[in-house]
Design a protein around this motif. Structure first.
Motif, PDB file in Angstrom:
ATOM      1  N   ALA A 100       0.887  -1.025  -0.011  1.00 19.76           N
ATOM      2  CA  ALA A 100       0.005  -0.025   0.289  1.00 19.76           C
ATOM      3  C   ALA A 100       0.849   1.207   0.336  1.00 19.76           C
ATOM      4  CB  ALA A 100      -0.760  -0.010   1.079  1.00 19.76           C
ATOM      5  N   ASP A 101       1.799   1.196   0.513  1.00 22.63           N
ATOM      6  CA  ASP A 101       2.879   2.329   0.432  1.00 22.63           C
ATOM      7  C   ASP A 101       3.880   2.123  -0.823  1.00 22.63           C
ATOM      8  OD1 ASP A 101       4.778   4.324   1.014  1.00 22.63           O
ATOM      9  OD2 ASP A 101       4.873   3.563   3.143  1.00 22.63           O
ATOM     10  N   ALA A 102       4.062   3.061  -1.601  1.00 21.42           N
ATOM     11  CA  ALA A 102       4.994   3.083  -2.974  1.00 21.42           C
ATOM     12  C   ALA A 102       6.017   3.318  -2.371  1.00 21.42           C
ATOM     13  CB  ALA A 102       4.205   4.945  -3.880  1.00 21.42           C
ATOM     14  N   TYR A 103       7.222   3.446  -0.904  1.00 18.17           N
ATOM     15  CA  TYR A 103       7.665   4.214  -0.893  1.00 18.17           C
ATOM     16  C   TYR A 103       8.712   2.130  -0.384  1.00 18.17           C
ATOM     17  CZ  TYR A 103      11.777   4.919   2.561  1.00 18.17           C
ATOM     18  OH  TYR A 103      13.073   5.465   3.147  1.00 18.17           O
ATOM     19  N   ALA A 104       7.339   1.614  -0.222  1.00 19.60           N
ATOM     20  CA  ALA A 104       8.007   0.139   0.074  1.00 19.60           C
ATOM     21  C   ALA A 104       7.860  -0.860  -0.712  1.00 19.60           C
ATOM     22  CB  ALA A 104       7.100  -0.504   1.331  1.00 19.60           C
ATOM     23  N   HIS A 105       7.100  -0.101  -1.831  1.00 15.77           N
ATOM     24  CA  HIS A 105       7.252  -0.953  -2.657  1.00 15.77           C
ATOM     25  C   HIS A 105       8.294  -0.628  -3.600  1.00 15.77           C
ATOM     26  CE1 HIS A 105       5.911  -2.773  -6.443  1.00 15.77           C
ATOM     27  NE2 HIS A 105       5.708  -1.286  -7.307  1.00 15.77           N
ATOM     28  N   PHE A 106       8.720   0.981  -3.708  1.00 14.26           N
ATOM     29  CA  PHE A 106      10.189   1.294  -4.613  1.00 14.26           C
ATOM     30  C   PHE A 106      11.426   0.278  -3.900  1.00 14.26           C
ATOM     31  CE2 PHE A 106       7.148   2.943  -7.133  1.00 14.26           C
ATOM     32  CZ  PHE A 106       7.447   3.197  -7.761  1.00 14.26           C
ATOM     33  N   MET A 107      11.407   0.548  -2.668  1.00 12.83           N
ATOM     34  CA  MET A 107      12.895   0.270  -2.354  1.00 12.83           C
ATOM     35  C   MET A 107      13.130  -1.161  -1.807  1.00 12.83           C
ATOM     36  SD  MET A 107      14.912   2.828  -0.325  1.00 12.83           S
ATOM     37  CE  MET A 107      15.322   2.258   1.165  1.00 12.83           C
ATOM     38  N   LYS A 108      11.447  -2.263  -2.350  1.00 11.44           N
ATOM     39  CA  LYS A 108      12.007  -3.791  -2.179  1.00 11.44           C
ATOM     40  C   LYS A 108      12.870  -3.919  -3.323  1.00 11.44           C
ATOM     41  CE  LYS A 108       9.143  -7.152  -2.180  1.00 11.44           C
ATOM     42  NZ  LYS A 108       7.325  -8.124  -2.709  1.00 11.44           N
ATOM     43  N   TYR A 109      12.875  -3.225  -4.359  1.00 14.73           N
ATOM     44  CA  TYR A 109      13.145  -3.418  -5.727  1.00 14.73           C
ATOM     45  C   TYR A 109      14.904  -3.258  -5.706  1.00 14.73           C
ATOM     46  CZ  TYR A 109       9.063  -6.239  -6.304  1.00 14.73           C
ATOM     47  OH  TYR A 109       7.864  -7.139  -6.772  1.00 14.73           O
ATOM     48  N   GLY A 110      14.925  -2.142  -4.447  1.00 22.04           N
ATOM     49  CA  GLY A 110      16.438  -1.561  -4.984  1.00 22.04           C
ATOM     50  C   GLY A 110      16.142  -0.421  -6.313  1.00 22.04           C
ATOM     51  N   SER A 111      17.055  -1.276  -6.943  1.00 21.39           N
ATOM     52  CA  SER A 111      16.829   0.209  -8.629  1.00 21.39           C
ATOM     53  C   SER A 111      15.206   0.007  -9.132  1.00 21.39           C
ATOM     54  CB  SER A 111      17.978  -0.894  -9.325  1.00 21.39           C
ATOM     55  OG  SER A 111      17.796  -1.527  -9.980  1.00 21.39           O
ATOM     56  N   ALA A 112      15.003   1.084 -10.062  1.00 25.72           N
ATOM     57  CA  ALA A 112      13.798   1.228 -11.197  1.00 25.72           C
ATOM     58  C   ALA A 112      13.953  -0.180 -11.911  1.00 25.72           C
ATOM     59  CB  ALA A 112      14.236   2.699 -11.250  1.00 25.72           C
ATOM     60  N   GLY A 113      15.412  -0.388 -12.625  1.00 27.95           N
ATOM     61  CA  GLY A 113      15.199  -1.653 -13.424  1.00 27.95           C
ATOM     62  C   GLY A 113      14.809  -2.696 -12.808  1.00 27.95           C
ATOM     63  N   ALA A 114      15.170  -3.172 -11.622  1.00 28.87           N
ATOM     64  CA  ALA A 114      15.213  -4.225 -11.083  1.00 28.87           C
ATOM     65  C   ALA A 114      13.373  -4.721 -10.456  1.00 28.87           C
ATOM     66  CB  ALA A 114      15.641  -5.345  -9.735  1.00 28.87           C
ATOM     67  N   LEU A 115      12.886  -3.473 -10.480  1.00 24.22           N
ATOM     68  CA  LEU A 115      11.581  -3.234  -9.952  1.00 24.22           C
ATOM     69  C   LEU A 115      10.797  -3.924 -11.718  1.00 24.22           C
ATOM     70  CD1 LEU A 115       9.397  -1.021  -7.941  1.00 24.22           C
ATOM     71  CD2 LEU A 115       8.716  -0.962 -10.099  1.00 24.22           C
ATOM     72  N   ALA A 116      11.107  -3.209 -12.432  1.00 29.54           N
ATOM     73  CA  ALA A 116      10.095  -3.337 -13.813  1.00 29.54           C
ATOM     74  C   ALA A 116      10.369  -4.369 -14.049  1.00 29.54           C
ATOM     75  CB  ALA A 116      10.695  -2.222 -15.267  1.00 29.54           C
ATOM     76  N   SER A 117      11.467  -5.166 -14.107  1.00 28.61           N
ATOM     77  CA  SER A 117      11.542  -6.655 -14.823  1.00 28.61           C
ATOM     78  C   SER A 117      10.990  -7.391 -13.692  1.00 28.61           C
ATOM     79  CB  SER A 117      13.302  -7.151 -14.571  1.00 28.61           C
ATOM     80  OG  SER A 117      13.889  -6.101 -15.090  1.00 28.61           O
ATOM     81  N   ALA A 118      10.521  -7.464 -12.485  1.00 21.70           N
ATOM     82  CA  ALA A 118       9.805  -8.220 -11.767  1.00 21.70           C
ATOM     83  C   ALA A 118       8.597  -8.068 -11.663  1.00 21.70           C
ATOM     84  CB  ALA A 118      10.067  -7.822 -10.052  1.00 21.70           C
ATOM     85  N   GLN A 119       8.396  -6.498 -12.774  1.00 20.54           N
ATOM     86  CA  GLN A 119       6.388  -6.471 -13.064  1.00 20.54           C
ATOM     87  C   GLN A 119       6.516  -6.139 -14.548  1.00 20.54           C
ATOM     88  OE1 GLN A 119       5.399  -5.234  -8.594  1.00 20.54           O
ATOM     89  NE2 GLN A 119       3.925  -4.595 -10.807  1.00 20.54           N
ATOM     90  N   GLY A 120       7.595  -7.327 -14.877  1.00 19.78           N
ATOM     91  CA  GLY A 120       7.006  -7.486 -16.101  1.00 19.78           C
ATOM     92  C   GLY A 120       7.332  -6.282 -17.852  1.00 19.78           C
ATOM     93  N   LEU A 121       7.906  -5.317 -17.308  1.00 17.27           N
ATOM     94  CA  LEU A 121       8.272  -4.014 -18.265  1.00 17.27           C
ATOM     95  C   LEU A 121       8.855  -4.559 -19.718  1.00 17.27           C
ATOM     96  CD1 LEU A 121       6.516  -3.256 -15.983  1.00 17.27           C
ATOM     97  CD2 LEU A 121       7.665  -0.185 -17.344  1.00 17.27           C
ATOM     98  N   ASP A 122      10.284  -5.697 -18.896  1.00 19.87           N
ATOM     99  CA  ASP A 122      10.293  -5.884 -20.001  1.00 19.87           C
ATOM    100  C   ASP A 122      10.256  -6.750 -21.698  1.00 19.87           C
ATOM    101  OD1 ASP A 122      13.184  -5.323 -18.049  1.00 19.87           O
ATOM    102  OD2 ASP A 122      13.499  -7.185 -17.331  1.00 19.87           O
ATOM    103  N   GLN A 123       9.050  -6.628 -21.520  1.00 18.08           N
ATOM    104  CA  GLN A 123       8.674  -7.081 -22.679  1.00 18.08           C
ATOM    105  C   GLN A 123       7.622  -5.705 -23.169  1.00 18.08           C
ATOM    106  OE1 GLN A 123       4.945  -9.863 -21.305  1.00 18.08           O
ATOM    107  NE2 GLN A 123       5.398  -8.504 -19.922  1.00 18.08           N
ATOM    108  N   ILE A 124       7.548  -4.874 -23.024  1.00 18.22           N
ATOM    109  CA  ILE A 124       7.539  -3.946 -23.389  1.00 18.22           C
ATOM    110  C   ILE A 124       8.454  -2.475 -24.536  1.00 18.22           C
ATOM    111  CG2 ILE A 124       6.204  -1.275 -22.736  1.00 18.22           C
ATOM    112  CD1 ILE A 124       4.775  -3.751 -22.148  1.00 18.22           C
ATOM    113  N   GLY A 125       7.928  -2.670 -25.419  1.00 18.87           N
ATOM    114  CA  GLY A 125       9.377  -1.966 -26.417  1.00 18.87           C
ATOM    115  C   GLY A 125       9.685  -0.290 -25.627  1.00 18.87           C
ATOM    116  N   PHE A 126       8.643   0.508 -25.045  1.00 12.62           N
ATOM    117  CA  PHE A 126       8.580   1.679 -24.967  1.00 12.62           C
ATOM    118  C   PHE A 126       9.987   2.056 -23.416  1.00 12.62           C
ATOM    119  CE2 PHE A 126       8.309   6.011 -22.398  1.00 12.62           C
ATOM    120  CZ  PHE A 126       9.108   6.591 -23.288  1.00 12.62           C
TER     121      PHE A 126
END
Length: 638
Positions: free
Chosen positions: A250-276
């Protein structure tokens, strides 16, 4: 059993008689819905047409046309107002289940009171690749002729083809078209100005996306706005935004800290499939990818041909860079006076809403309604109906005095008066003679938040996202990793009108660093009639700069550790009066989380892919006094 036997007997009798009879192949259909549905429309005060408009390459774009009843045969035929959107034309034009056009548009439309008050035909179209439109989708599709678009179509050609179809196929109209839009729809309104159709008579780009790296949605001066990850997923993954970005925290702070870098978070959330997303990762500097599609640069290549009203929000939490950048690029060559600008005290898109307040700040009147009735409505009517207009070149709201101004240009002042950072975290218009530093330790493990925790997940309802830019900065003033330089109580007003320019001299013990600078209006300790505002720290302008781009925006380079270096960057536009009894404050910090990804403070080729071991504490030293002392150049109106 008697009925069963009778039925069998009847069947045998018919068969023996040679009669052809076939039993139903299926049982009764268990469905209470009709095969087709007819929508009752008698109560509507408009006619609704949903059409598929063909583009030059054969792709058809889904378009909703709303024609006020009485338009056919009217003495004055209505003009058409067009919006091109990736946000679902059907939904935008069918709000609240109402047959009344103004209500059906309310909530998504760009000023329904102006649309219906002006009797306009409303046209809303899904851009190619989104919702009801055919074709492929590319985020902010670059223009034909650039290295980024190998096709023959873009938003300019699609707008041209759409307008050409409309003027030929909507006989109720007067043949004139205006285009209006907010945010992404503001970007498509700007795109219409590239080789515009002759029937396009006016454009109103509101809070448009212009340069995604310099200061709009994706980066600010190289710092990545990581909260955009959820938008990228939902907007690009599917045609109809059906796949939602799922978040456990529920806390975005915790969400982003959990994954460390933005790239690690994006990969975990499936964004590596996205061209943009892959493009963002590949272009973290202001290289040709960003420069070729920056709308201020695109439009500056040819003189403006269509009367245009740029709309800018002083506290725009999403696209605060765009409109002023287009103004700066186009106004010097606007020989025919076609370019106008409005500057309002709003968050992103608030000009079309009730706007008597912004967070805790009260404006004493509904600034949105005033602007729509006194600027937007007459501007459109002048170019679409030949009605008289008394709209100045620039209409600007001045916060502090809370008054609208009619100006001949913008900015009203140059950024020339120096506001110096002083030893002891003081602030003044005279420099300190003796050089020194004011120090703090920046720890990526404990980043400074952009509004207090819990950081609710960003959106448009029920959380602080729209108004966070006017949030009370006392929330971080007491942190040891935030410097708060404060000036004396003012005995006379200080008026600024333009973009303050930061001249920061600072060193870091690391090899990379972010610098966040805020210009703040500190209210008196007690405010009569509004006790909640006592001591309030209102940010007039604030922004971030990623240190690795100090030498050049087009290439990341490491910083020399423990060496004072100069950083120069603009804060957003301000039109504000620091009143007597108030004080001016400047805050300096090195993180703004979780809005922006954390700088590891160790130089790495890609911050989006930084590893846990890359994140280190750094001692930051801000130079004050002497020849290299830090200051902000204010656009003071004397």
């Amino acid at each position: 059993m008697t009925k069963l036997r009778a039925g069998l007997a009847l069947g045998l009798l018919l068969a023996s008689a040679g009669t052809v009879w076939a039993a139903p192949a299926k049982g009764p259909v268990y469905d209470e819905r009709p095969t087709t549905i007819t929508q009752p429309v008698a109560a509507r005060d408009y006619e609704r047409r949903a059409v598929e408009i063909p583009m030059r390459d054969g792709v058809k774009l889904h378009t909703v046309i709303m024609i006020p009843k009485g338009a056919k045969g009217a003495a004055q035929k209505p003009a058409m107002l067009l919006t091109r959107t990736p946000y679902n034309a059907e939904e935008m034009t069918s709000q609240h289940g109402s047959p009344i056009m103004a209500v059906a548009l309310d909530g998504y439309d760009h000023a329904p009171d102006v649309v219906t008050g002006g009797g306009y035909i409303r046209v809303v179209q899904d851009v190619r690749g989104k919702y009801g439109s055919e074709g492929t989708y590319v985020m902010n599709r670059p223009f034909v002729g650039t290295s980024l678009n190998p096709t023959k179509t873009d938003h300019a050609t699609d707008t041209y083809d759409t307008i050409d179809w409309l003027v030929k196929n909507v006989p109720e109209s007067n043949g004139r078209v205006g285009i209006i839009g907010i945010s992404y729809d503001g970007f498509t309104a700007l795109a219409a100005l590239v080789n515009p159709h002759p029937a396009l008579k006016v454009a109103v780009p509101m809070n448009p996306m212009v340069d995604g790296w310099r200061g709009d949605d994706w980066f600010h001066n190289g710092a990545f706005r990581q909260i955009g990850i959820s938008y990228i997923w939902e907007q690009v993954a599917t045609r109809d935004n059906a796949n939602k970005y799922e978040v456990a925290e529920a806390d975005a702070y915790a969400h982003f800290m959990k994954y460390g870098s933005a790239g690690a978070l994006a990969s975990a959330q499936g964004l590596d499939q996205i061209g943009f997303w892959q493009k963002l990762k590949a272009h973290q500097a202001w290289d040709s990818f960003w420069q070729e599609q920056a709308m201020d640069k695109v439009l500056a290549k040819a003189p403006l041909k269509v009367p245009t009203l740029l709309v800018h929000s002083l506290w725009d939490q999403e696209d605060i860079y765009g409109a002023p950048a287009v103004w700066k690029a186009l106004k010097p060559q606007d020989k025919d006076g076609l370019l106008h600008m409005s500057i309002g005290p709003w968050y992103h898109g608030q000009a079309i809403e009730k706007a008597d307040t912004l967070g805790a700040i009260k404006w004493d009147a509904d600034t949105g309604k005033w602007w729509r009735m006194n600027v937007l409505a007459p501007f459109l009517a002048h170019y679409l109906y030949d009605k008289p207009m008394d709209v100045p070149t620039v209409t600007a709201f001045q916060s502090g005095t809370n008054e609208w101004q009619k100006l001949g240009g913008w900015p009203a002042a140059k950024a020339e008066k120096k506001l110096y950072l002083l030893p002891g975290e003081g602030l003044g218009f005279a420099p300190a003679a003796e050089a020194g530093t004011v120090d703090y330790v920046s720890d990526p493990a404990k980043p400074v938040t952009y509004y207090p925790r819990p950081n609710q997940q960003e959106g448009y309802d029920g959380n602080p996202w729209p108004t966070w830019l006017v949030g009370d900065q006392r929330a971080v003033s007491g942190r040891p990793d935030v410097l708060a330089f404060v000036g004396p109580v003012l005995d006379k007003p200080v008026t600024i009108a333009g973009a303050p320019v930061v001249h920061l001299t600072a060193s870091t013990s690391g090899t990379d660093s972010d610098w966040v600078v805020k210009l703040i209006d500190v209210y008196p300790d007690a405010v009569a009639g509004d006790r909640a505002m006592g001591g309030y720290e209102l940010a007039v302008g604030m922004d971030i700069f990623r240190g690795r781009f100090r030498e050049t925006l087009s290439e990341a380079r490491p910083l020399k550790a423990n060496t004072p270096l100069g950083y120069v960057f603009e804060l957003p536009q301000a039109n504000h009066v620091f009143l007597p009894g108030h004080r001016i404050m400047v805050q300096v910090q090195s993180s703004w989380f979780p809005l922006y990804d954390r700088n590891p403070q160790t130089f790495v080729p890609s911050i989006l892919d930084a590893k846990p071991g890359d994140y280190v504490k750094a001692t930051q030293k801000v130079s004050v006094g002497g020849a290299d002392g830090s200051y902000i150049a204010l656009p003071v109106v004397e």
